[in-house]
Design a protein around this motif. Sequence first.
Motif, PDB file in Angstrom:
ATOM      1  N   GLY A 105       0.870  -1.221  -0.139  1.00 51.36           N
ATOM      2  CA  GLY A 105       0.064  -0.154  -0.066  1.00 51.36           C
ATOM      3  C   GLY A 105       0.824   1.235   0.044  1.00 51.36           C
ATOM      4  N   VAL A 106       2.008   1.238   0.247  1.00 54.09           N
ATOM      5  CA  VAL A 106       3.015   2.441   0.145  1.00 54.09           C
ATOM      6  C   VAL A 106       2.787   3.160  -1.186  1.00 54.09           C
ATOM      7  CG1 VAL A 106       5.232   3.146   0.322  1.00 54.09           C
ATOM      8  CG2 VAL A 106       4.418   1.442   1.853  1.00 54.09           C
ATOM      9  N   LEU A 107       2.788   2.456  -2.396  1.00 49.56           N
ATOM     10  CA  LEU A 107       2.895   3.209  -3.531  1.00 49.56           C
ATOM     11  C   LEU A 107       1.375   4.121  -3.885  1.00 49.56           C
ATOM     12  CD1 LEU A 107       4.358   0.659  -6.050  1.00 49.56           C
ATOM     13  CD2 LEU A 107       5.428   2.415  -4.716  1.00 49.56           C
ATOM     14  N   LEU A 108       0.264   3.543  -3.034  1.00 46.45           N
ATOM     15  CA  LEU A 108      -0.870   4.146  -3.215  1.00 46.45           C
ATOM     16  C   LEU A 108      -1.408   5.282  -2.299  1.00 46.45           C
ATOM     17  CD1 LEU A 108      -2.914   0.901  -3.828  1.00 46.45           C
ATOM     18  CD2 LEU A 108      -1.487   2.162  -5.436  1.00 46.45           C
ATOM     19  N   ARG A 109      -0.546   5.257  -1.261  1.00 46.55           N
ATOM     20  CA  ARG A 109      -0.964   6.255  -0.006  1.00 46.55           C
ATOM     21  C   ARG A 109      -0.574   7.727  -0.598  1.00 46.55           C
ATOM     22  NH1 ARG A 109      -2.775   2.146   1.141  1.00 46.55           N
ATOM     23  NH2 ARG A 109      -4.428   3.309  -0.298  1.00 46.55           N
ATOM     24  N   GLU A 110      -1.119   8.741   0.048  1.00 40.78           N
ATOM     25  CA  GLU A 110      -0.248  10.003   0.043  1.00 40.78           C
ATOM     26  C   GLU A 110       0.905  10.164   0.809  1.00 40.78           C
ATOM     27  OE1 GLU A 110      -1.203  12.792  -1.719  1.00 40.78           O
ATOM     28  OE2 GLU A 110      -2.652  11.513  -2.498  1.00 40.78           O
ATOM     29  N   PRO A 111       1.880  10.413   0.124  1.00 43.98           N
ATOM     30  CA  PRO A 111       3.402  10.392   0.843  1.00 43.98           C
ATOM     31  C   PRO A 111       3.239  10.970   2.255  1.00 43.98           C
ATOM     32  CG  PRO A 111       3.429  11.115  -1.371  1.00 43.98           C
ATOM     33  CD  PRO A 111       2.221  11.026  -1.237  1.00 43.98           C
ATOM     34  N   ALA A 112       2.576  11.927   2.633  1.00 41.23           N
ATOM     35  CA  ALA A 112       2.528  12.522   3.947  1.00 41.23           C
ATOM     36  C   ALA A 112       1.729  11.828   4.845  1.00 41.23           C
ATOM     37  CB  ALA A 112       1.904  14.262   3.771  1.00 41.23           C
ATOM     38  N   PHE A 156       9.443   6.319   6.189  1.00 39.43           N
ATOM     39  CA  PHE A 156       9.226   6.246   4.776  1.00 39.43           C
ATOM     40  C   PHE A 156       9.703   7.503   4.360  1.00 39.43           C
ATOM     41  CE2 PHE A 156       6.598   2.604   5.643  1.00 39.43           C
ATOM     42  CZ  PHE A 156       7.034   1.895   4.641  1.00 39.43           C
ATOM     43  N   GLU A 157      10.336   8.417   5.417  1.00 40.34           N
ATOM     44  CA  GLU A 157      10.596   9.696   4.989  1.00 40.34           C
ATOM     45  C   GLU A 157      11.697   9.812   3.774  1.00 40.34           C
ATOM     46  OE1 GLU A 157      12.192  13.931   7.109  1.00 40.34           O
ATOM     47  OE2 GLU A 157      11.524  12.319   8.310  1.00 40.34           O
ATOM     48  N   PRO A 158      12.663   8.957   3.642  1.00 42.66           N
ATOM     49  CA  PRO A 158      13.755   9.022   2.704  1.00 42.66           C
ATOM     50  C   PRO A 158      13.096   8.717   1.435  1.00 42.66           C
ATOM     51  CG  PRO A 158      14.457   7.752   4.560  1.00 42.66           C
ATOM     52  CD  PRO A 158      13.112   7.969   4.901  1.00 42.66           C
ATOM     53  N   ALA A 159      12.095   8.262   1.390  1.00 41.97           N
ATOM     54  CA  ALA A 159      11.308   7.673   0.050  1.00 41.97           C
ATOM     55  C   ALA A 159      10.115   8.855  -0.531  1.00 41.97           C
ATOM     56  CB  ALA A 159      10.810   6.389   0.373  1.00 41.97           C
ATOM     57  N   LEU A 160      10.099   9.890   0.266  1.00 40.47           N
ATOM     58  CA  LEU A 160       8.992  10.740  -0.074  1.00 40.47           C
ATOM     59  C   LEU A 160       9.250  11.648  -1.298  1.00 40.47           C
ATOM     60  CD1 LEU A 160       7.958  12.484   3.476  1.00 40.47           C
ATOM     61  CD2 LEU A 160       6.941  10.549   2.338  1.00 40.47           C
ATOM     62  N   PRO A 161      10.721  12.180  -1.605  1.00 36.85           N
ATOM     63  CA  PRO A 161      10.616  12.697  -2.834  1.00 36.85           C
ATOM     64  C   PRO A 161      10.199  11.804  -4.202  1.00 36.85           C
ATOM     65  CG  PRO A 161      12.682  13.124  -1.337  1.00 36.85           C
ATOM     66  CD  PRO A 161      11.823  11.923  -0.798  1.00 36.85           C
ATOM     67  N   CYS A 162      10.682  10.420  -4.096  1.00 36.85           N
ATOM     68  CA  CYS A 162      10.351   9.977  -5.401  1.00 36.85           C
ATOM     69  C   CYS A 162       8.915   9.371  -5.337  1.00 36.85           C
ATOM     70  CB  CYS A 162      11.345   8.453  -5.593  1.00 36.85           C
ATOM     71  SG  CYS A 162      10.956   7.434  -4.218  1.00 36.85           S
ATOM     72  N   LEU A 163       8.432   9.150  -4.096  1.00 34.57           N
ATOM     73  CA  LEU A 163       6.730   8.836  -4.178  1.00 34.57           C
ATOM     74  C   LEU A 163       6.103  10.005  -4.675  1.00 34.57           C
ATOM     75  CD1 LEU A 163       6.601   6.882  -0.687  1.00 34.57           C
ATOM     76  CD2 LEU A 163       6.296   6.054  -3.087  1.00 34.57           C
ATOM     77  N   SER A 164       6.406  11.321  -4.295  1.00 36.65           N
ATOM     78  CA  SER A 164       5.918  12.538  -4.839  1.00 36.65           C
ATOM     79  C   SER A 164       6.061  12.660  -6.392  1.00 36.65           C
ATOM     80  CB  SER A 164       6.279  13.851  -4.155  1.00 36.65           C
ATOM     81  OG  SER A 164       6.212  13.740  -2.474  1.00 36.65           O
TER      82      SER A 164
END
Length: 299
Positions: free
Chosen positions: A200-207, A213-221
Amino acid sequence: MTDTFDVSRITLGAVQLGLPYGAVPTSPMPNEGETQDLLSAAWEAGINAVDTARTYGLSEERIGRWLGKTTLPLAIATKFPELPADAVSGAQALRQYYAESQAALGGAPFRYYLAHHAPDIMRPEIQDTLRALQSAGQIDCFGASVYTLSEAEDALSVPDLGALQIPISLADQRFVDAGIIAAAAAQGVVVFARSVFLQGVLLREPAALPALFEPALPCLSKFGQCCADLGISKLSAALFAVDTVPGIASMVIGVNRPSQLEEIKTAFLAAHEMDKTAIETLRETMTTFPADLRDPRDW
């Protein structure tokens, strides 16, 4: 071993039917009635396979109760837990787990019986026991659920291996890039893709994700913006990225409610209408996803 069964493109992942699951669970575990409705809805949607495991809480038992009320054929993929290291104890435990799963599933035969702890599939006594179950008609295929490239490579060296379950998503293309999927398909091994949404990580709003998961926020955004630019949902994009990988027989997708199943169906149809040239654009958004966050066991 070549499996001639025509498994549906989507396999119902049933861990959610037995226990709370996911990095960010969005709904509670369904109750008994909701579970039965979901299994019926999955069949009506054309899904002819379900993935479960002895360690998935109530999952096997709930599936077994559904099977006991219908004559519809359903391909069962279930997994046995990590086995004792001693050869004799390991083989005995495997047969005990098999008996427990079969009883829970109402005596239904297993099409796919997988090692949940992939190294167990490399043990001669475990291979012999699995082949004995296969020869007796108690299972159709055996295989392993893997996490690492080395586990997959080792498993593919096992004679008569019938199935592999592999994590594949936009954030985790290791097995594609290493040629594992192509090698498995060439051997006639059925490949199930799991963790398509990275729990579900790919589907959620990054925030909305945990601080982990903070290190992944830029690429998820970046991924979210890419989907917006392409005019597609994150759900369709995630499905598209795995569905277009040659050699994958089925994607294991877990849902909690029939309404979620409808969302998956709609997104899957939309994914099929996408321009396949978009796949590289989507993959590019995930090249900086942190490697240490690709494996849920490390969360």
